[in-house]
Write a protein that holds these residues in place. Sequence first.
Motif, PDB file in Angstrom:
ATOM      1  N   ALA A   1       1.071  -1.322   0.053  1.00 20.51           N
ATOM      2  CA  ALA A   1       0.042  -0.210  -0.134  1.00 20.51           C
ATOM      3  C   ALA A   1       0.797   1.166   0.014  1.00 20.51           C
ATOM      4  N   GLU A   2       2.061   1.255   0.782  1.00 22.51           N
ATOM      5  CA  GLU A   2       2.783   2.518   0.981  1.00 22.51           C
ATOM      6  C   GLU A   2       3.330   2.719  -0.486  1.00 22.51           C
ATOM      7  N   VAL A   3       4.050   1.619  -1.030  1.00 24.08           N
ATOM      8  CA  VAL A   3       4.963   1.955  -2.239  1.00 24.08           C
ATOM      9  C   VAL A   3       3.990   2.230  -3.450  1.00 24.08           C
ATOM     10  N   SER A   4       2.639   1.874  -3.372  1.00 22.89           N
ATOM     11  CA  SER A   4       1.588   2.193  -4.441  1.00 22.89           C
ATOM     12  C   SER A   4       1.021   3.478  -4.307  1.00 22.89           C
ATOM     13  N   THR A   5       1.366   4.162  -3.403  1.00 21.29           N
ATOM     14  CA  THR A   5       0.731   5.494  -2.908  1.00 21.29           C
ATOM     15  C   THR A   5       1.679   6.562  -3.764  1.00 21.29           C
ATOM     16  N   GLY A   6       0.711   7.268  -4.352  1.00 24.99           N
ATOM     17  CA  GLY A   6       1.309   8.691  -5.164  1.00 24.99           C
ATOM     18  C   GLY A   6       2.423   8.351  -6.307  1.00 24.99           C
ATOM     19  N   LEU A   7       2.213   7.308  -7.028  1.00 31.59           N
ATOM     20  CA  LEU A   7       3.418   6.946  -7.917  1.00 31.59           C
ATOM     21  C   LEU A   7       3.182   7.965  -9.333  1.00 31.59           C
ATOM     22  N   GLY A   8       2.329   8.790  -9.316  1.00 32.56           N
ATOM     23  CA  GLY A   8       1.929   9.612 -10.509  1.00 32.56           C
ATOM     24  C   GLY A   8       1.265   8.745 -11.689  1.00 32.56           C
ATOM     25  N   GLU A   9       1.382   9.048 -12.890  1.00 32.44           N
ATOM     26  CA  GLU A   9       0.598   8.572 -13.931  1.00 32.44           C
ATOM     27  C   GLU A   9       1.371   7.010 -14.093  1.00 32.44           C
ATOM     28  N   ALA A  10       0.332   6.040 -14.255  1.00 30.14           N
ATOM     29  CA  ALA A  10       0.818   4.737 -14.835  1.00 30.14           C
ATOM     30  C   ALA A  10       0.923   4.894 -16.461  1.00 30.14           C
ATOM     31  N   MET A  11       1.588   3.872 -17.145  1.00 28.34           N
ATOM     32  CA  MET A  11       1.587   3.787 -18.663  1.00 28.34           C
ATOM     33  C   MET A  11       0.005   3.758 -18.928  1.00 28.34           C
ATOM     34  N   VAL A  12      -0.300   4.054 -20.112  1.00 29.85           N
ATOM     35  CA  VAL A  12      -1.903   3.940 -20.460  1.00 29.85           C
ATOM     36  C   VAL A  12      -2.132   2.434 -20.556  1.00 29.85           C
ATOM     37  N   GLY A  13      -1.511   1.991 -21.427  1.00 28.69           N
ATOM     38  CA  GLY A  13      -1.520   0.445 -21.832  1.00 28.69           C
ATOM     39  C   GLY A  13      -2.784  -0.030 -22.974  1.00 28.69           C
ATOM     40  N   ILE A  14      -2.622  -1.188 -23.023  1.00 22.97           N
ATOM     41  CA  ILE A  14      -3.498  -1.661 -24.016  1.00 22.97           C
ATOM     42  C   ILE A  14      -4.188  -2.983 -23.345  1.00 22.97           C
ATOM     43  N   ASN A  15      -5.359  -2.972 -23.359  1.00 24.18           N
ATOM     44  CA  ASN A  15      -6.345  -4.318 -22.885  1.00 24.18           C
ATOM     45  C   ASN A  15      -6.048  -5.451 -23.856  1.00 24.18           C
ATOM     46  N   CYS A  16      -5.513  -6.311 -23.279  1.00 15.41           N
ATOM     47  CA  CYS A  16      -5.074  -7.343 -24.178  1.00 15.41           C
ATOM     48  C   CYS A  16      -6.325  -8.226 -24.655  1.00 15.41           C
ATOM     49  N   ASP A  17      -7.422  -8.076 -24.106  1.00 11.96           N
ATOM     50  CA  ASP A  17      -8.734  -8.860 -24.641  1.00 11.96           C
ATOM     51  C   ASP A  17      -9.228  -8.041 -25.832  1.00 11.96           C
ATOM     52  N   SER A  18      -8.622  -6.669 -26.314  1.00 12.53           N
ATOM     53  CA  SER A  18      -9.187  -5.881 -27.429  1.00 12.53           C
ATOM     54  C   SER A  18      -8.136  -6.058 -28.656  1.00 12.53           C
ATOM     55  N   MET A  19      -6.999  -6.987 -28.579  1.00 10.07           N
ATOM     56  CA  MET A  19      -6.117  -7.139 -29.448  1.00 10.07           C
ATOM     57  C   MET A  19      -6.430  -8.567 -30.202  1.00 10.07           C
ATOM     58  N   ARG A  20      -5.958  -8.236 -31.412  1.00  5.20           N
ATOM     59  CA  ARG A  20      -6.126  -9.556 -32.538  1.00  5.20           C
ATOM     60  C   ARG A  20      -5.102 -10.324 -32.328  1.00  5.20           C
ATOM     61  N   PRO A  21      -5.220 -11.907 -32.433  1.00 11.48           N
ATOM     62  CA  PRO A  21      -4.126 -12.581 -31.947  1.00 11.48           C
ATOM     63  C   PRO A  21      -2.912 -12.161 -32.813  1.00 11.48           C
ATOM     64  N   GLU A  22      -2.783 -11.793 -34.151  1.00 14.83           N
ATOM     65  CA  GLU A  22      -1.636 -11.319 -34.627  1.00 14.83           C
ATOM     66  C   GLU A  22      -0.763 -10.329 -34.142  1.00 14.83           C
ATOM     67  N   GLU A  23      -1.475  -9.532 -33.223  1.00 17.71           N
ATOM     68  CA  GLU A  23      -0.727  -8.453 -32.686  1.00 17.71           C
ATOM     69  C   GLU A  23      -0.002  -8.680 -31.610  1.00 17.71           C
ATOM     70  N   LYS A  24      -0.212  -9.934 -31.037  1.00 17.01           N
ATOM     71  CA  LYS A  24       0.428 -10.240 -29.657  1.00 17.01           C
ATOM     72  C   LYS A  24       1.846 -10.939 -30.073  1.00 17.01           C
ATOM     73  N   MET A  25       2.856 -10.363 -29.467  1.00  8.92           N
ATOM     74  CA  MET A  25       4.134 -10.810 -29.563  1.00  8.92           C
ATOM     75  C   MET A  25       4.488 -12.131 -28.920  1.00  8.92           C
ATOM     76  N   ALA A  26       3.685 -12.544 -27.961  1.00  9.12           N
ATOM     77  CA  ALA A  26       3.885 -13.749 -27.224  1.00  9.12           C
ATOM     78  C   ALA A  26       3.727 -14.898 -28.165  1.00  9.12           C
ATOM     79  N   GLY A  27       2.860 -14.684 -29.230  1.00  9.93           N
ATOM     80  CA  GLY A  27       2.740 -15.880 -30.297  1.00  9.93           C
ATOM     81  C   GLY A  27       3.947 -16.242 -31.002  1.00  9.93           C
ATOM     82  N   ARG A  28       4.830 -15.474 -31.036  1.00 16.88           N
ATOM     83  CA  ARG A  28       6.087 -15.609 -31.610  1.00 16.88           C
ATOM     84  C   ARG A  28       7.028 -16.802 -31.158  1.00 16.88           C
ATOM     85  N   GLY A  29       7.686 -17.655 -31.750  1.00 20.17           N
ATOM     86  CA  GLY A  29       8.204 -18.574 -31.194  1.00 20.17           C
ATOM     87  C   GLY A  29       7.344 -19.874 -31.063  1.00 20.17           C
ATOM     88  N   TRP A  30       7.864 -21.096 -30.487  1.00 24.36           N
ATOM     89  CA  TRP A  30       6.729 -22.344 -30.289  1.00 24.36           C
ATOM     90  C   TRP A  30       7.222 -22.865 -29.232  1.00 24.36           C
TER      91      TRP A  30
END
Length: 312
Positions: free
Chosen positions: A283-312
């Motif tokens: 709780a202490e370290v989460s306080t007053g950190l300023g703006e977090a990165m805006v980010g992207i909701n993974c559930d709104s991504m198309r499969p081909e946009e995901k880097m994790a699918g690279r490699g096997w």
Amino acid sequence: MTNESAAQNGNAADDKQIPSFAVKAGLAQMLKGGVIMDVTNAEQARIAEEAGACAVMALERVPADIRRDGGVARMSDPAIIREIQEAVTIPVMAKARIGHFVECQILESLGIDYIDESEVLTPADRTYHVEKHGFKAPFVCGCRNLGEALRRVAEGAAMLRTKGEAGTGDVVEAVTHVKQVRADIARAQAVLASEGEVGIRALARELEVDASLLKRVAEEGRLPVVNFAAGGVATPADAALMMQLGCDGVFVGSGIFKSGDPAKRAKAIVRATTHFRDAAVLAEVSTGLGEAMVGINCDSMRPEEKMAGRGW
Ligand SMILES: O=C(CO)[C@H](O)[C@H](O)COP(=O)(O)O
């Protein structure tokens, strides 16, 4: 270097002294409980070291910028890697493209402490990862499940990281991958207990992994090398979540350097990773950190946009 690995890596066998796998894997043991921060220059590396990072990872652009810019993402300029090496005293890792054994040879020649054969960069080979046993430098690789993890270890990876979805600031894929690895290990344990080695051989065929490595995992109930969480960790709470799920440490990139106050957030994530079970500290370290990165909701991504699918 075996002739086979020399051929796979496109070079002749040489007489360089390759540390044993145990030595390479032991280096990662020393990083346990720590935070490895992606950095693109010496200034960011100093911020990371000052914040208490246990190592830094050199790359051209943080994953959020790689996503934004598109195009081809490659190994960093060696001049920048040297500047980072001169700027900090902690280990310096660097990323190479999947299958790009020449980028790995270059990174090894720079005396890099760990090479990350990473899906965050544009893959150089659609079929093969680098044959890693032939390198002096130890390797870390990403995985989404036990099959990927053990294939990378069989190739010589001395450290793993669950892939998550880098550059999104969304921790959901990191959680999914860590839980998948855990579920796969539990399944291997159950198969060994109920069906013995015959069952393990069948499961190894299904997972496309080496049966003796799978048997070891089933016997020990854990991966054979250190596993850090990666991809989408953006807050102290995210880091603590991954630690409570059983990861040995965390990688963070965009979550720090795309936030409003990287130095403050970096320190907070390091403290949260150390005190991952202490809700008052979290709780202490989460306080007053300023703006977090805006980010992207993974559930709104198309499969081909995901880097994790690279490699096997
Ligand atoms: O492969 C990696 C490990 O170095 C990524 O760069 C790391 O996961 C960072 O992802 P994010 O930018 O989402 O924190």
